[in-house]
Design an enzyme around this catalytic site. Structure first.
Site, PDB file in Angstrom:
ATOM      1  N   ASN A 297      42.073  52.595  19.792  1.00  0.00           N
ATOM      2  CA  ASN A 297      41.502  52.220  21.318  1.00  0.00           C
ATOM      3  C   ASN A 297      42.342  51.962  22.459  1.00  0.00           C
ATOM      4  O   ASN A 297      43.392  51.864  22.332  1.00  0.00           O
ATOM      5  CB  ASN A 297      40.797  50.700  21.092  1.00  0.00           C
TER       6      ASN A 297
ATOM      7  N   ASN B 149      54.076  18.972  53.859  1.00  0.00           N
ATOM      8  CA  ASN B 149      53.405  19.957  54.342  1.00  0.00           C
ATOM      9  C   ASN B 149      54.287  21.165  54.954  1.00  0.00           C
ATOM     10  O   ASN B 149      53.950  22.222  54.670  1.00  0.00           O
ATOM     11  CB  ASN B 149      52.685  19.540  55.643  1.00  0.00           C
TER      12      ASN B 149
ATOM     13  N   THR C  69      33.671  65.722  41.216  1.00  0.00           N
ATOM     14  CA  THR C  69      32.845  65.169  42.176  1.00  0.00           C
ATOM     15  C   THR C  69      31.733  64.625  41.473  1.00  0.00           C
ATOM     16  O   THR C  69      31.086  65.404  40.612  1.00  0.00           O
ATOM     17  CB  THR C  69      32.630  65.736  43.545  1.00  0.00           C
ATOM     18  N   HIS C  70      31.313  63.594  41.708  1.00  0.00           N
ATOM     19  CA  HIS C  70      29.960  62.985  41.096  1.00  0.00           C
ATOM     20  C   HIS C  70      30.106  63.073  39.483  1.00  0.00           C
ATOM     21  O   HIS C  70      29.163  63.211  38.815  1.00  0.00           O
ATOM     22  CB  HIS C  70      28.870  63.564  41.374  1.00  0.00           C
TER      23      HIS C  70
ATOM     24  N   GLN D  39      46.262  23.097  48.652  1.00  0.00           N
ATOM     25  CA  GLN D  39      47.151  23.189  47.450  1.00  0.00           C
ATOM     26  C   GLN D  39      46.254  24.083  46.421  1.00  0.00           C
ATOM     27  O   GLN D  39      47.058  24.815  45.439  1.00  0.00           O
ATOM     28  CB  GLN D  39      46.902  21.752  46.792  1.00  0.00           C
TER      29      GLN D  39
ATOM     30  N   TYR E 189      47.312  20.526  58.081  1.00  0.00           N
ATOM     31  CA  TYR E 189      47.229  20.569  56.594  1.00  0.00           C
ATOM     32  C   TYR E 189      46.088  19.647  56.102  1.00  0.00           C
ATOM     33  O   TYR E 189      45.793  18.676  56.521  1.00  0.00           O
ATOM     34  CB  TYR E 189      48.477  19.892  56.097  1.00  0.00           C
TER      35      TYR E 189
ATOM     36  N   SER F 280      49.610  18.569  40.916  1.00  0.00           N
ATOM     37  CA  SER F 280      49.803  19.722  41.091  1.00  0.00           C
ATOM     38  C   SER F 280      51.054  20.316  40.254  1.00  0.00           C
ATOM     39  O   SER F 280      51.315  21.553  40.042  1.00  0.00           O
ATOM     40  CB  SER F 280      49.949  20.507  42.263  1.00  0.00           C
TER      41      SER F 280
ATOM     42  N   LYS G 200      39.300  54.014  14.316  1.00  0.00           N
ATOM     43  CA  LYS G 200      39.393  53.672  15.648  1.00  0.00           C
ATOM     44  C   LYS G 200      40.912  53.428  16.365  1.00  0.00           C
ATOM     45  O   LYS G 200      41.776  52.993  15.564  1.00  0.00           O
ATOM     46  CB  LYS G 200      38.983  52.515  15.985  1.00  0.00           C
TER      47      LYS G 200
ATOM     48  N   GLU H 151      41.815  49.611  29.515  1.00  0.00           N
ATOM     49  CA  GLU H 151      40.543  48.795  29.699  1.00  0.00           C
ATOM     50  C   GLU H 151      41.036  47.362  30.368  1.00  0.00           C
ATOM     51  O   GLU H 151      40.214  47.076  31.369  1.00  0.00           O
ATOM     52  CB  GLU H 151      39.811  48.597  28.445  1.00  0.00           C
TER      53      GLU H 151
ATOM     54  N   LYS I 129      47.951  28.016  45.423  1.00  0.00           N
ATOM     55  CA  LYS I 129      49.062  28.515  44.371  1.00  0.00           C
ATOM     56  C   LYS I 129      48.581  29.010  43.120  1.00  0.00           C
ATOM     57  O   LYS I 129      48.924  30.190  42.383  1.00  0.00           O
ATOM     58  CB  LYS I 129      49.863  27.258  43.873  1.00  0.00           C
TER      59      LYS I 129
ATOM     60  N   SER J  21      41.067  48.914  15.204  1.00  0.00           N
ATOM     61  CA  SER J  21      39.860  48.114  15.181  1.00  0.00           C
ATOM     62  C   SER J  21      40.048  47.201  14.022  1.00  0.00           C
ATOM     63  O   SER J  21      40.528  47.777  13.067  1.00  0.00           O
ATOM     64  CB  SER J  21      38.624  48.794  15.000  1.00  0.00           C
TER      65      SER J  21
HETATM   66  N1  ARG Z   1      51.115  19.601  46.318  1.00  0.00           N
HETATM   67  C1  ARG Z   1      50.849  19.878  47.801  1.00  0.00           C
HETATM   68  C2  ARG Z   1      50.113  21.047  47.890  1.00  0.00           C
HETATM   69  O1  ARG Z   1      50.390  22.041  47.184  1.00  0.00           O
HETATM   70  C3  ARG Z   1      52.055  19.553  48.781  1.00  0.00           C
HETATM   71  C4  ARG Z   1      51.756  18.973  49.988  1.00  0.00           C
HETATM   72  C5  ARG Z   1      51.127  17.824  49.865  1.00  0.00           C
HETATM   73  N2  ARG Z   1      51.071  16.916  51.122  1.00  0.00           N
HETATM   74  C6  ARG Z   1      50.116  16.268  51.430  1.00  0.00           C
HETATM   75  N3  ARG Z   1      49.941  15.629  52.648  1.00  0.00           N
HETATM   76  N4  ARG Z   1      49.585  15.553  50.488  1.00  0.00           N
HETATM   77  O2  ARG Z   1      49.578  21.331  49.126  1.00  0.00           O
END
Ligand code: ARG
Length: 466
Positions: free
Chosen positions: A284, A109, A154-155, A321, A316, A22, A282, A289, A324, A276
């Site tokens: 735009n 965790n 309205t509408h 994960q 956990y 990650s 154009k 949008e 994020k 454009s």
């Molecule tokens: N990269 C993990 C997460 O975002 C960190 C925690 C990992 N914990 C574990 N027991 N593998 O959740």
């Protein structure tokens, strides 16, 4: 080298690393991780688990890691699964055996839950500040609009004329609720999970209250299982951002419509419009949008992550994960959208003659004619029907409404003033309505709302500084 090499006999397969790593996205949490880690080090020393000198050595190593990360000289190693692993590895390289004490009493965790809460409270407050900047632009444009009016719809059918200021402020109030929601979410998430360990707390004499105080959290977790498995705050943040995205999309949609040749209510500034590649004529409204489009993406993040959470057993699980990327992306996209939409709205020219022309159709006064009859004793249903018939005759027979009004025994010449351009707006005197006096009062309340909310943000920021 992995963190668990003591337990597992063989090294992790490459495709497992590829799938589970990650670092690519959680490195965004580097500074929050360092902040939380410093609190943890203080907590270890406070509990007497490490010596004061060891805490200084760790502190110095963390300073160095921070410098390396900030300057871009930090060398990530192939085994760095996430930002926590990378930082701990580097601290251990720098501080040797003392570095190896860093993770005492802590799990990734509770660490990741801490990092993400630190990130979320800061970034959500930043979004709130940007929203307040947008509200400020809306308020300025409302002030500049003076007594200009346009058809209210309205509408998507012309209904009654409204002040442009009133229309703009309607968007403003929606954004002010977004600010309020964000600040409430921030209050709720401002709870420290540090000290929950992997899931059960610690046998070491650590003090989670102390750690919470060190990070400016308003309290610590009540339940360690909950602390490491709760991502309500991510769901809430994603909801707040999605709803804010919906508000931006509604504003965007109106600017798209208003800038069309058919409406011609607004001319976009060249710096906020695009051309454009093929059609030379154009101009735009791409910003509006995209603001409209981003709502889909933000809703997708909310739906996607809530689906990930559904049915997860305590405590956990690695599934967490997946919190994020949606959160980071939602924050990033909303930040970009707010800046661009603020610029667009701040620089556009409203074509108020055109708006007023569209609003000045005699039918705009229909309800005023009915209410005029009501004030002279006629039940509203009957008045509605009288005026409805007049409008129908006018349309069907091609006779100007004014003529029919003048000829009607219950209305007559006296009622003609109601058909004057702008009269329908001036006559709306009730609080919160579109009349100029009411709108001036509304603008003052909106000004106050912005000021109060700025103070709330400021107060929150100060309370986090330990
Ligand atoms: N990269 C993990 C997460 O975002 C960190 C925690 C990992 N914990 C574990 N027991 N593998 O959740």
């Amino acid at each position: 080298m992995t963190l668990w090499e003591g337990r597992l006999g063989r090294s992790t397969a490459e495709e497992v690393m590829d799938f589970t790593v990650s670092l690519e996205f959680d490195r965004l949490l580097a500074m929050d991780d360092l902040f939380g880690t410093r609190a943890h080090v203080k907590g270890l020393a406070h509990a007497g688990v490490i010596e004061k000198e060891e805490a200084s050595v760790l502190g110095a190593a963390l300073d160095r890691v921070e410098e390396e990360l900030a300057s871009g000289s930090f060398d990530f190693a192939p085994g760095d699964e996430d930002i926590h692993t990378a930082i701990e590895r580097r601290v251990t390289e720098i501080a040797g055996d003392t570095g190896a004490k860093l993770h005492t009493g802590r799990s990734r965790n509770d660490q990741i839950a801490t990092d993400l809460r630190l990130y979320a409270r800061r970034e959500l407050a930043r979004v709130a500040t940007r929203l307040l900047d947008l509200e400020e632009i809306i308020l300025r444009r409302a002030g500049e609009a003076g007594d200009a009016y346009l058809p209210g719809y309205t509408h998507m059918q012309r209904a009654q004329p409204v002040l442009l200021a009133h229309h703009l402020l309607a968007h403003g109030w929606a954004f002010s609720r977004d600010v309020d929601r964000l600040l409430h979410s921030v209050d709720r998430l401002n709870v420290s999970p540090l000290g929950a360990g992997a899931l059960a707390g610690s046998s070491l004499p650590l003090d989670p209250d102390f750690a919470a105080g060190e990070m400016g959290f308003s309290s610590r977790f009540e339940n360690s299982l909950d602390a490491v498995s709760d991502r309500d705050f991510v769901c809430e943040a994603l909801f707040d951002l999605a709803l804010l995205g919906i508000h931006l999309s509604r504003l965007g949609e109106e600017l798209v419509i208003w800038s069309s040749e058919e409406f011609g209510f607004v001319v976009l500034d060249d710096a906020y419009a695009t051309g454009s590649s093929m059609l030379p004529q154009k101009k735009n409204p791409d910003v509006a949008e995209l603001a409209r489009a981003k709502a889909g993406r933000l809703l997708g993040h909310l739906a996607g992550f809530m689906t990930t959470m559904k049915g997860l057993p305590l405590a956990y699980n690695r599934d967490l994960q997946e919190d994020k990327e949606p959160l980071f992306d939602a924050i990033g996209q909303v930040g970009l959208a707010l800046a661009a939409m603020g610029g667009l709205l701040g620089s556009s020219s409203f074509v108020t003659e055109r708006m007023q022309q569209a609003a000045d159709g005699p039918a705009a006064a229909a309800v005023d004619l009915a209410e005029w009859l009501v004030m002279r004793g006629m039940p509203f249903r009957q008045a509605h029907s009288v005026v409805g018939s007049l409008v129908r005759s006018s349309v069907e027979r091609g006779v100007p409404l004014a003529e029919l009004v003048q000829a009607h025994p219950a209305l007559g010449a006296e009622a003609l003033g109601l058909l004057e351009p702008g009269s329908a707006v001036l006559r709306r005197t009730t609080a919160g309505g579109t009349g100029p006096v009411a709108v001036a009062a509304q603008a003052a309340r909106f000004r106050h709302r912005i000021d109060v909310d700025r103070e709330r943000v400021q107060h929150a920021l100060e309370s986090w500084t330990p």
